[in-house]
Design an enzyme around this catalytic site. Structure first.
Site: not given
Ligand code: NDP
Length: 296
Positions: A53, A97, A120
Site C-alpha cells: 500500500k 490493518q 476502507d
C-alpha cells in the site's frame, strides 16, 4: 470454451493513473493527499500488504504516514493515535490493518475512525449509507474493485443472476449490497451463499456471475461453473509447493484450470482482484482529500 482473462494488473494500473491525475490536481491547489496507515504487531501477511500500500501511494503521489506499533500496544494507545489522526486536517484517509491483536476490539477501533476519513469503507456510517443506496459513501475496496473490473470488461450485471460465495463484512456482504444497488453496473439479482448453504454446487451453477470469497483453496471446481459464466475469484491462499523457490505458491478459491474451460471471463490469482483492492484504496483517499478541500 477457454475464458478470457480479466487482467487485474492492467485494470488497476488504469485506476491508479486516474488517481495520479486527481492527486496532481489537488497538489496544484496546495493540497497533498495523505493516507495514514496503522499496523499493530508482526503478522507477516499484514506487513506485506502494508508495504504494498505504501509503495503504491508513493507511485501516485499520495503522502503516507506509517505507524508500526508493537503487538502489545493497548487499545487506549491505538484510540489515542486515531484521535490525533482524526483531528489532523493534513490527513485525509485512515486505515488500520486488520486483524488486530486479541487485546484490541476491532469494532471499537473501526468505529473510532471518522467516517469521512474511513477509506476502507468499514465504518458503520459508511456501511449504513451504502446499504441505503447512498452512492457517495466510501465503499469497501475489494468489492468495489470487482464492480470496476466488470465495468472495464463491459459486462453489465443488470438483470443477471450473481451468486456470491462468502458473507464476510469485508467482501461477500458488501459485494451483495453493491451488486443489488439501483445504479449503473449493478441491478443484479443476488444470491449470497455461505458455509451453511445446502447444494452449493447447484446454487453456483445458476450464476451468470460467480464471485467466490471463502478462503479455501480451489474449492469451487469446474463442475460448479455454468457455461459462459463470469468468474471472479477473490481468494488468496498459500499452498505448499516444494518446486518453487519460496516453497509455496498462491492459488485462489476457484480451481482455475477447470473453471476457465467453462467460463466466458475469469480472474487469475495472483493478478486478478488483489491489485484492484489497493487501487480502490488510493481512489478513496484522493476522493476523501477532494471532499475535505471542498472540491467534490
Ligand atoms: P472470511 O473467512 O471472513 O469469510 C469466508 C466466508 O466464506 C464466510 O462467509 C464463510 O461462511 C464462507 N465459507 C467458508 N467455507 C465455506 C464453504 N465450504 N462453503 C461455502 N462457504 C464457505 O474470509 P474473507 O471474506 O475475509 O476472505 C475470503 C478470501 O478472500 C480469503 O482467501 C482472503 O484471503 C481473500 N481476500 C482477498 C482480498 C483481495 O484483495 N484479493 C481481500 C480480502 C480477502 P460462514 O459465514 O458461514 O462462516
Amino acid at each position: 470454451m477457454s475464458a478470457k482473462i480479466i487482467d487485474g494488473n492492467e485494470i488497476s494500473a488504469s485506476v491508479r493513473a486516474e488517481v495520479k491525475v486527481e492527486a496532481d490536481e489537488l497538489r496544484a491547489r496546495g493540497i497533498e493527499p495523505c493516507l495514514a496507515v496503522m499496523l499493530v504487531g508482526e503478522d507477516p501477511a499484514s506487513r506485506v500488504y502494508v508495504g504494498m500500500k505504501e509503495k503504491k501511494c508513493a507511485e501516485v503521489g499520495i503522502r503516507n504516514i506509517d505507524a508500526r506499533l508493537p503487538a502489545d500496544t493497548s487499545q487506549e494507545e491505538i484510540l489515542a493515535l486515531l484521535d490525533e489522526w482524526n483531528a489532523d486536517p493534513s490527513i485525509h484517509g485512515i486505515l488500520v490493518q486488520l486483524p488486530l491483536p486479541d487485546q484490541v476490539d476491532e469494532k471499537t477501533v473501526t468505529e473510532r475512525i471518522l467516517p469521512e476519513k474511513d477509506v476502507d469503507g468499514f465504518h458503520p456510517v459508511n456501511v449504513g449509507r451504502m446499504s441505503g443506496g447512498d452512492t457517495t459513501a466510501f465503499r469497501p475496496c475489494t468489492p468495489h474493485g470487482v464492480q470496476v473490473m466488470l465495468k472495464h470488461i463491459d459486462w453489465d450485471p443488470s438483470g443477471k443472476h450473481a451468486v456470491i460465495v462468502g458473507r464476510s463484512n469485508i467482501v461477500g456482504r458488501p459485494m451483495a449490497t453493491i451488486l443489488s444497488q439501483k445504479e449503473p453496473w449493478a441491478n443484479a439479482t443476488v444470491t449470497v451463499a455461505h458455509s451453511r448453504s445446502e447444494d452449493l454446487a447447484g446454487i453456483c451453477r445458476l450464476a451468470d456471475l460467480l464471485i467466490v470469497a471463502v478462503g479455501r483453496p480451489e474449492s469451487v471446481t469446474g463442475d460448479m461453473v455454468r457455461d459462459g459464466a463470469v468468474v471472479i475469484d477473490v481468494g488468496v491462499n498459500r499452498v505448499d509447493d516444494p518446486t518453487t523457490e519460496k516453497g509455496y505458491r498462491l492459488v485462489g478459491d476457484v480451481a482455475f484450470d477447470e473453471a476457465k474451460e467453462k467460463a466466458s471471463w475469469i480472474t487469475p490469482v495472483p493478478g486478478g482482484v488483489g491489485p484492484m483492492t489497493i487501487a480502490m484504496l488510493l481512489k478513496n483517499t484522493v476522493t476523501a482529500a477532494g471532499r475535505m478541500a471542498g472540491s467534490d
